[in-house]
Design an enzyme around this catalytic site. Structure first.
Site, mmCIF file in Angstrom:
data_model
loop_
_atom_site.group_PDB
_atom_site.id
_atom_site.type_symbol
_atom_site.label_atom_id
_atom_site.label_comp_id
_atom_site.label_asym_id
_atom_site.label_seq_id
_atom_site.Cartn_x
_atom_site.Cartn_y
_atom_site.Cartn_z
ATOM 1 N N CYS A 102 -7.255 -8.723 -17.107
ATOM 2 C CA CYS A 102 -6.594 -8.569 -18.344
ATOM 3 C C CYS A 102 -7.434 -7.506 -19.379
ATOM 4 C CB CYS A 102 -6.667 -9.897 -19.102
ATOM 5 S SG CYS A 102 -8.163 -10.802 -18.962
ATOM 6 N N HIS A 159 -7.810 -10.004 -26.680
ATOM 7 C CA HIS A 159 -9.321 -9.482 -26.373
ATOM 8 C C HIS A 159 -9.331 -8.174 -26.993
ATOM 9 C CE1 HIS A 159 -9.528 -12.249 -23.077
ATOM 10 N NE2 HIS A 159 -9.429 -11.401 -21.942
#
Ligand code: A2P
Length: 341
Positions: A131, A238
């Protein structure tokens, strides 16, 4: 025309559920869906596009007699390692979310905004990157093409959902004053500079994944890259501080324009009105948000950027579903034969 059969392995998990949401949103030309998880979830029902399905237990026979074309795997590394070859052997194209196959030379590692053509060389397994890597390369690729990146310094601030349901629940436990079960330290009101396991070099596997996967996706082994990855008490999204050194001269205004034009990128950068990307704004979105674009005056040709994305959507589910869509479009156009593997 709906002509393909698609399976989701790990259908009850954090990423698997988001994959199912994306499949509903994007309406791929799929005739039939199959959903697999562990024995714990077998028998549970789910609804997709008005049709009810039952989750089945994943076994070695799961892919028999079903004419599955594509299987999206999000059930962790051990399951992918064992079952992806079983599926590929039966002519299924596996799109794998784990780290098991990413660095295999035979396996393309794909971010559709960056290297979609890598799909054409698949031999039955296509890997979805980590990711943190996905959101970084979506922003870095257009800059690398134009100014040739020499060096990258990654510092990440990663959400607990990146560690699956267990990570998410650990932050909820912490908020209630309970002990963690997934992480080795409390995550509530804390930052843990430790994602995945340490190797003998002192780096974590997450850091090494970012370094190695960036080079593979950008197709440039000469890149010099270092990384520090940190788990922070954020549920979704994130964030990454990325320091970049270029070979070529640039104007900051051109960097901004290049990012603003880049596929999958949205620039949010107006410090005078406190505008910059934040995880709470990225949640539920498919774009990679970039802001804090500024010169690094400690280098001759360097910049700093701040990159935020929903780690479960673009960082996992969206990217895998985009790969499936691209694969289908290659089949439909005749660019890729169905029995490529
Ligand atoms: P289950 O929910 O039945 O355990 P997460 O990353 O959010 O923890 O999700 C992991 C996913 O992988 C879940 O769907 C989980 O199913 C699935 N999974 C875990 N172990 C197995 C297994 N042995 N066989 C198939 N699926 C598994």
């Amino acid at each position: 025309m709906s002509k393909y059969n698609l399976a989701v392995v790990g259908a009850s998990g954090m990423v698997g559920q988001k994959v199912i949401d994306l499949l509903a949103e994007r309406e791929l030309p799929v005739k039939n869906y199959y959903f697999f998880a562990s024995a714990r979830s077998a028998g549970k029902k789910l609804t997709l596009l008005g049709k009810e399905y039952t989750i089945e237990e994943l076994t070695e026979e799961s892919f028999d007699n079903k004419e599955i074309d594509i299987a999206i795997f999000s059930a962790g590394g051990a399951i992918s390692k064992k079952y992806a070859p079983i599926a590929a052997e039966k002519g299924i194209v596996v799109i794998d979310n784990s780290s098991s196959w990413r660095m295999d030379k035979e396996v393309p590692l794909v971010v559709p905004e960056v290297n979609p053509e890598a799909i054409l060389s698949h031999k039955g397994i296509i890997a979805n990157p980590n990711c943190s890597t996905i959101q970084a390369v979506v922003a870095l690729y257009p800059l690398h093409k134009k100014y040739q990146i020499l060096r990258i310094v990654y510092s990440t601030y990663q959400a607990v959902s990146g560690a699956g349901m267990g990570g998410y629940e650990d932050l909820e436990r912490g908020i209630r004053g309970e002990e963690p079960k997934k992480f080795v330290h409390p995550i509530f009101a804390n930052c843990i500079p430790h994602i995945d396991v340490f190797d003998e070099s002192g780096y974590t596997k997450e850091e090494l994944k970012m370094i190695d996967e960036t080079k593979k996706i950008l197709g440039d082994q000469t890149l010099r890259i270092t990384a520090t990855t940190v788990r922070v008490p954020v549920f979704h999204g994130h964030s990454e501080s990325i320091n970049i050194e270029f070979e070529k001269d640039f104007k900051l205004s051109d960097i901004r324009e290049t990012l603003a034009q880049a596929k999958g990128v949205k620039v949010l950068d107006d410090p005078s009105s406190n505008l910059y990307p934040m995880p709470i704004d990225a949640e539920g979105k498919d774009e990679v948000f970039v802001g804090r674009i500024r010169k690094d005056y400690s280098l001759d040709r360097g910049i700093n950027i701040w990159v935020v994305a929903d780690n479960i959507r673009k960082g996992a589910a969206t990217n895998t579903v985009q790969i499936a869509q691209k694969l289908i479009s290659y089949w439909e156009s005749g660019t890729l034969k169905k029995n490529n593997s």
